[in-house]
Design an enzyme around this catalytic site. Structure first.
Site, PDB file in Angstrom:
ATOM      1  N   GLY A 149      46.171 -20.347  13.669  1.00 11.75           N
ATOM      2  CA  GLY A 149      45.539 -19.090  14.038  1.00 11.75           C
ATOM      3  C   GLY A 149      44.354 -18.796  13.134  1.00 11.75           C
ATOM      4  N   ALA A 150      44.567 -18.954  11.833  1.00 16.69           N
ATOM      5  CA  ALA A 150      43.499 -18.634  10.893  1.00 16.69           C
ATOM      6  C   ALA A 150      43.870 -19.132   9.507  1.00 16.69           C
ATOM      7  CB  ALA A 150      43.266 -17.125  10.846  1.00 16.69           C
ATOM      8  N   ASN A 161      40.973 -19.367   3.238  1.00 13.27           N
ATOM      9  CA  ASN A 161      40.097 -19.937   2.199  1.00 13.27           C
ATOM     10  C   ASN A 161      39.414 -18.834   1.389  1.00 13.27           C
ATOM     11  OD1 ASN A 161      40.406 -22.491   3.735  1.00 13.27           O
ATOM     12  ND2 ASN A 161      39.126 -21.375   5.187  1.00 13.27           N
ATOM     13  N   GLU A 181      45.298 -12.755   6.731  1.00  9.21           N
ATOM     14  CA  GLU A 181      44.456 -13.658   5.934  1.00  9.21           C
ATOM     15  C   GLU A 181      43.802 -12.896   4.780  1.00  9.21           C
ATOM     16  OE1 GLU A 181      45.202 -16.528   6.578  1.00  9.21           O
ATOM     17  OE2 GLU A 181      45.897 -16.316   8.650  1.00  9.21           O
ATOM     18  N   GLU A 237      53.578 -17.278   2.319  1.00  2.00           N
ATOM     19  CA  GLU A 237      53.577 -16.971   3.749  1.00  2.00           C
ATOM     20  C   GLU A 237      54.605 -15.891   4.118  1.00  2.00           C
ATOM     21  OE1 GLU A 237      51.228 -17.590   5.500  1.00  2.00           O
ATOM     22  OE2 GLU A 237      50.255 -19.352   4.635  1.00  2.00           O
TER      23      GLU A 237
HETATM   24  N1  BES Z   1      47.760 -20.423   5.613  1.00  5.38           N
HETATM   25  C1  BES Z   1      47.981 -20.223   6.983  1.00  5.38           C
HETATM   26  C2  BES Z   1      47.218 -21.186   7.836  1.00  5.38           C
HETATM   27  C3  BES Z   1      47.730 -22.596   7.848  1.00  5.38           C
HETATM   28  C4  BES Z   1      48.981 -22.870   8.253  1.00  5.38           C
HETATM   29  C5  BES Z   1      46.957 -23.645   7.481  1.00  5.38           C
HETATM   30  C6  BES Z   1      49.436 -24.185   8.281  1.00  5.38           C
HETATM   31  C7  BES Z   1      47.402 -24.922   7.496  1.00  5.38           C
HETATM   32  C8  BES Z   1      48.643 -25.206   7.909  1.00  5.38           C
HETATM   33  C9  BES Z   1      47.569 -18.830   7.431  1.00  5.38           C
HETATM   34  O1  BES Z   1      47.612 -17.871   6.448  1.00  5.38           O
HETATM   35  C10 BES Z   1      48.574 -18.421   8.472  1.00  5.38           C
HETATM   36  O2  BES Z   1      49.701 -18.236   8.165  1.00  5.38           O
HETATM   37  N2  BES Z   1      48.113 -18.298   9.711  1.00  5.38           N
HETATM   38  C11 BES Z   1      48.934 -17.983  10.838  1.00  5.38           C
HETATM   39  C12 BES Z   1      48.622 -16.634  11.367  1.00  5.38           C
HETATM   40  C13 BES Z   1      49.376 -15.564  10.660  1.00  5.38           C
HETATM   41  C14 BES Z   1      48.995 -14.214  11.132  1.00  5.38           C
HETATM   42  C15 BES Z   1      50.856 -15.744  10.817  1.00  5.38           C
HETATM   43  C16 BES Z   1      48.638 -18.995  11.898  1.00  5.38           C
HETATM   44  O3  BES Z   1      47.619 -19.678  11.774  1.00  5.38           O
HETATM   45  O4  BES Z   1      49.416 -19.116  12.826  1.00  5.38           O
HETATM   46 ZN    ZN Z   2      49.469 -17.097   5.999  1.00  3.95          ZN
END
Ligand code: BES
Ligand code: ZN
Length: 900
Positions: free
Chosen positions: A290-291, A294, A327, A349
């Site tokens: 999703g995002a 960085n 994020e 997370e």
């Molecule tokens: N750090 C993660 C993104 C990520 C996850 C990068 C796995 C590489 C591998 C980011 O902070 C995240 O958790 N994104 C979620 C959205 C969030 C609102 C739960 C996502 O991308 O699903």
């Molecule tokens: Zn996250």
């Protein structure tokens, strides 16, 4: 494609053996263990990166200041760096080029022999971002360069100590053709821009904060941007900039407001202020997740940035806000304080999900937000915890870390933080957070460090509580009660159990906080309390009760457990109407509907005629008459539990019976309450009013569209209603358009095809809306859905390299359309197998996520079990599968005595 890159690049002599991927199968597919953790032998203090972006290849120069770690335990003096899919051009140590005897490349690692205590290392590599379809490392999306480094993407650009406990100060120089790539971004603050006569631009960025390399980011492209600013609580002005692909600036306003809202909230609620002068977000079309958080340069899937009334639904608007908040919140929980190793992933997370959930609860509806969190948890985490992929919130071994961005690490991890807040109370919890930030700012730490801060700040012993991090499985609370009319004594007996999970046959009792209340027979609250369940069996006494009370248990879902208490329907109805805990009003309604449907399923199995109890319908009728002050909650309460949730309550999942019974119940509700639904629909359907996003309007729309959903089940008579809404909303209001189209989508009538075609023609140039169009068709209940999905794979708008398209079409069908995916002929399974094998060659992370529904094979009848098992075997035996897919498939097949 990604993997061919390795072969294509084996051109120079020095890197013989750089790409031996397949022969290493047995080495790389071994798990790594938390208990093997060792501090790094070397530390990297600074890294100075230069990227030359070209069409054919990208040249990466990395200058490192390396030193031996005084805390290291290993004795040899070899530096081992990670690197994957790289062509090594040169290495120099203290400015002297290394010769072939001084280093070796083996198993995706660069070994440099006999290094001094402190030295510089200069490494040149070549990479081919334009061929990187795995979307990890540096790749191209719609002509723009961007990066994704978490978890192990950085090693796909240069050799480095790619582990989160190695934190360095980064400077980054990007050189590219200015005409093609005018925007060149990286983390931190802009240092300089130089232009040369050959049309190249050279932009330098420096990040003042030490960070692990997974937080590195780079973007190069021709992007539009919007700018705003935020004044922090200490009075600093921060520039906010959102970059989007050309032509999308008119969809950024909501995202920009969300950034400011999140920044303000984190200051007010957690006292956390932003720390750089600029905060940038870039939205790209091709993104695995999703995002990504960085430092100073978040990269987002367009799905979570672009939104306006014409193109985005209410739910999209809410998601944009919460993902942006998530994020942004990582800047403190993840970036300033990061993870020591990836087993600690939930440290950032789980905690950040908890923070974004709190944000959403504070800024929308506390009750509906909680309902949404619980629905997510039950639908994705509970099944995970009950199957072969079950793992603790802090896993103990992994093969591929990308497979551990799971509902358990994320959503259960968030529940575990929430329980600590409940046990400590708001104030002590906030003190614990402050202490955590204070103590560990700038460090890479463990979950243990977090819990210790909570203990130290509160004086509360969390020894037993820590089991939530190490034991997998969803605990079950069996609750019984008795009332003595003579003495007025009321007793609750609570027993906790937790079934075995892979590698964990026996569990110790958890510390479970149970918020509860007691209501009298008129629905008046007699008392409320927080019970601490610590032993396998607990008894609680309540005195002086005038009559047998009705218990309201696990209020606001105070722990991620399953509760079993033998409520009568009358008691559930009382709770639905009177509980002071609004979450539990919803919960009682869901429990009631579930009881009704489970009984009906039993009747299907016994070949009995189906009967919908009149009291259930009158309970809903009562809601419609009394709950209109909270329209959003009312809409939630009118909705039946999903097929997936009902499946959770069956020993052998019968997808056909579940589907049939749920349809029968919904249709009966529609028939009997039709006049109410019609009135409510008309009252709340204002075609002339422009779309406004606020919780009041969202509530009205959700209620109205729930009414429409029921009315449309009455088929012929009401089709014009849905059609009219679709036509009127098509160009101006995506919420109403999608709600109407979703109902038409399940009706086998010419109106359906007509509407789908009109929708496509209207929105075919907007990729995110085309995703909705794919997802909708893949979730249709009509029997020829699989055929349609297969046909859509060849549609000109479908692209298997784009994760959003894959999720929309293949994911919606295999993950959410239980009834059509699990047809008894096994066609759905064979389809998924073909997709997974094809995807695995393109993007292993996505392939591994897609294959997961098959892991639940033990839950189905013998025939389906056999078919699912067979395709899992076929995938396992296919040549050259990635370790991503290998891990999921082998764990799914593994023999074990777990009973779901
Ligand atoms: N750090 C993660 C993104 C990520 C996850 C990068 C796995 C590489 C591998 C980011 O902070 C995240 O958790 N994104 C979620 C959205 C969030 C609102 C739960 C996502 O991308 O699903
Ligand atoms: Zn996250």
């Amino acid at each position: 494609m990604g993997h061919d890159l390795r072969a294509a690049l084996s051109i120079s002599g020095i890197n013989a053996g750089v790409f031996p991927r397949k022969s290493m199968k047995n080495i790389t597919q071994e798990p790594i263990y938390l208990h093997d953790y060792q501090v790094p032998d070397y530390l990297i203090d600074t890294i100075d990166l230069t990227f030359e972006l070209n069409e054919e290849y990208t040249r990466v120069k990395s200058l490192l200041n390396v030193m031996a770690n005084p805390l290291a335990t290993r004795q040899d003096r070899h530096l081992i760096l990670h690197g994957e899919a790289l062509e090594l051009i040169s290495i120099a140590l203290n400015n002297k080029p290394l010769n072939a005897e001084q280093y070796e490349i083996k198993n995706d690692k660069l070994h440099i022999f006999s290094v001094p205590d402190e030295f510089t290392l200069e490494i040149h590599t070549l990479i081919k971002p334009q061929e990187n379809t795995a979307l990890s490392g540096l790749y191209k999306s719609c002509g723009n360069f961007c990066t994704q480094c978490e978890a192990h993407g950085f090693r796909r650009m240069t050799y480095f100590l790619d582990r989160p406990d190695v934190m360095a100060r980064f400077t980054t120089t990007i050189i590219a053709d200015e005409a093609k790539y005018p925007v060149l971004l990286s983390n931190g603050n802009l240092i300089s821009i130089e232009k040369s006569e050959d049309g190249k631009q050279r932009v330098k960025w420096a990040d003042p904060f030490k960070k692990p390399c997974y937080l590195f980011a780079l973007v190069g492209g021709d992007l539009d941007s919007v700018e705003d600013y935020f004044i922090t609580q200490s009075g600093r002005q921060v520039t906010l900039r959102i970059y989007v692909e050309k032509g999308n600036r008119d969809k950024t306003a909501h995202a920009m407001e969300a950034v400011k809202k999140a920044m303000r909230w984190d200051e007010e609620v957690f006292g956390r202020e932003y720390d750089l002068d600029i905060y940038m977000i870039v939205a790209v079309s091709d993104f695995n997740m999703g995002a990504m958080e960085n430092k100073g340069l978040n990269i987002f899937n367009t799905q979570y940035i672009l939104a306006n009334p014409e193109t985005a639904t209410d739910v999209d608007f809410i998601h944009v806000e919460s993902v942006i908040a998530h994020e942004y919140f990582h800047n403190w929980t993840g970036n300033r304080i990061t993870c020591r190793d990836w087993f600690q992933l939930s440290l950032k997370e789980g905690l950040t999900i908890f923070r974004d959930q709190s944000f959403t609860a504070d800024t929308t509806s506390k009750t509906v937000a909680r309902i949404q969190d619980v629905k997510d948890l039950r639908q994705s985490q509970f099944p995970e915890d009950a199957g072969p992929l079950a793992h603790p919130v802090r896993p103990e071994s992994v093969i591929e870390i990308n497979n551990f961005y799971t509902a358990t690490v994320y959503n259960k991890g968030a529940e575990v933080i929430r329980m600590q807040q409940t046990i400590l109370g708001q104030d002590a919890f906030r003190k614990g957070m402050d202490l955590y930030f204070d103590r560990h700012d700038g460090q890479a730490v463990t979950i243990e460090d977090f819990v210790k801060a909570m203990e130290d700040a509160s004086g509360i012993d969390l020894t037993q509580f820590r089991l939530w991090y190490s034991q997998a499985g969803t605990p079950v609370l069996k609750i019984k009660d008795e009332y003595d009319a003579k003495t007025g004594n009321y007793t609750l007996h609570i027993e906790q159990t937790c079934t075995e999970t892979p590698g964990q046959p026996h569990k110790k009792p958890f510390h479970i906080p149970v918020k509860m209340g007691l209501l009298d027979q008129q629905g008046k609250e007699l008392l409320h309390d927080l019970l601490h369940i610590k032993n396998a069996k607990e008894v609680f006494h309540f005195k002086n009760l005038p009559s047998k009370p009705v218990p309201s248990l696990l209020r606001h879902f105070s722990a991620p457990v399953k509760v079993q208490y033998p409520y009568t329907n009358a008691e559930l109805q009382l709770l639905m109407q009177h509980d002071t805990d609004l979450f539990n009003r919803w919960e009682a309604g869901q429990q009631y509907a579930l009881n009704v449907m489970l009984k009906m399923i039993q009747d299907v199995h016994d070949n009995k005629p189906l009967h919908v109890p009149g009291e259930y319908i009158s309970a809903l009728n009562h809601l419609l008459l009394t709950m209109q002050h909270d329209k959003w909650l009312l809409a939630e309460m009118l909705m039946l539990p999903t097929e997936k949730y009902i499946a959770e309550y069956m020993t052998v999942v019968d997808v056909d019976a579940i589907h049939h019974v749920r349809e029968v119940l919904a249709t009966e509700i529609a028939k009997q309450l039709k006049p109410h639904f019609l009135t409510l629909y008309e009252e709340h359907h204002d075609v002339t009013a422009p779309y406004v996003f606020n919780i009041h309007e969202v509530g009205k729309r959700q209620l109205k569209n729930t009414c429409l959903f029921y009315l449309m089940l009455l088929n012929d008579e009401t089709i014009p209603l849905g059609l009219k809404q679709f036509e009127l909303a098509l160009k101006t209001n995506m919420t109403d358009t999608m709600a109407a189209l979703a109902t038409l989508n399940n009706i086998d009538a010419p109106e359906r095809d007509m509407a789908l075609n009109v929708f496509y023609e209207q929105w075919k140039n907007d990729p995110l809306i085309v995703d909705k169009w794919f997802a909708l068709q893949a979730s249709s209940k009509l029997p020829n859905t699989l055929k349609q999905v297969k046909k859509l794979l060849h549609h000109s708008a479908f692209d298997i390299k784009n994760p959003n398209k894959v999720y929309a079409l293949i994911g919606s069908f295999c993950n959410r359309n239980l009834h059509c995916f699990h047809t008894p002929d096994g066609e759905g399974y064979a389809f998924l197998k073909d997709c997974v094998l094809q995807l695995d060659k393109i993007n292993p992370q996505i392939a591994a996520r897609m294959v997961k529904p098959l892991s639940e094979w033990r839950r189905y009848d013998v025939g389906r079990q056999h078919l699912m098992h067979e395709v899992l075997e076929q995938i396992a035996q296919s040549k050259n599968i990635s370790k991503d897919v290998f891990e999921i498939v082998t764990k799914s097949l593994k023999k074990q005595e777990i009973i779901a």
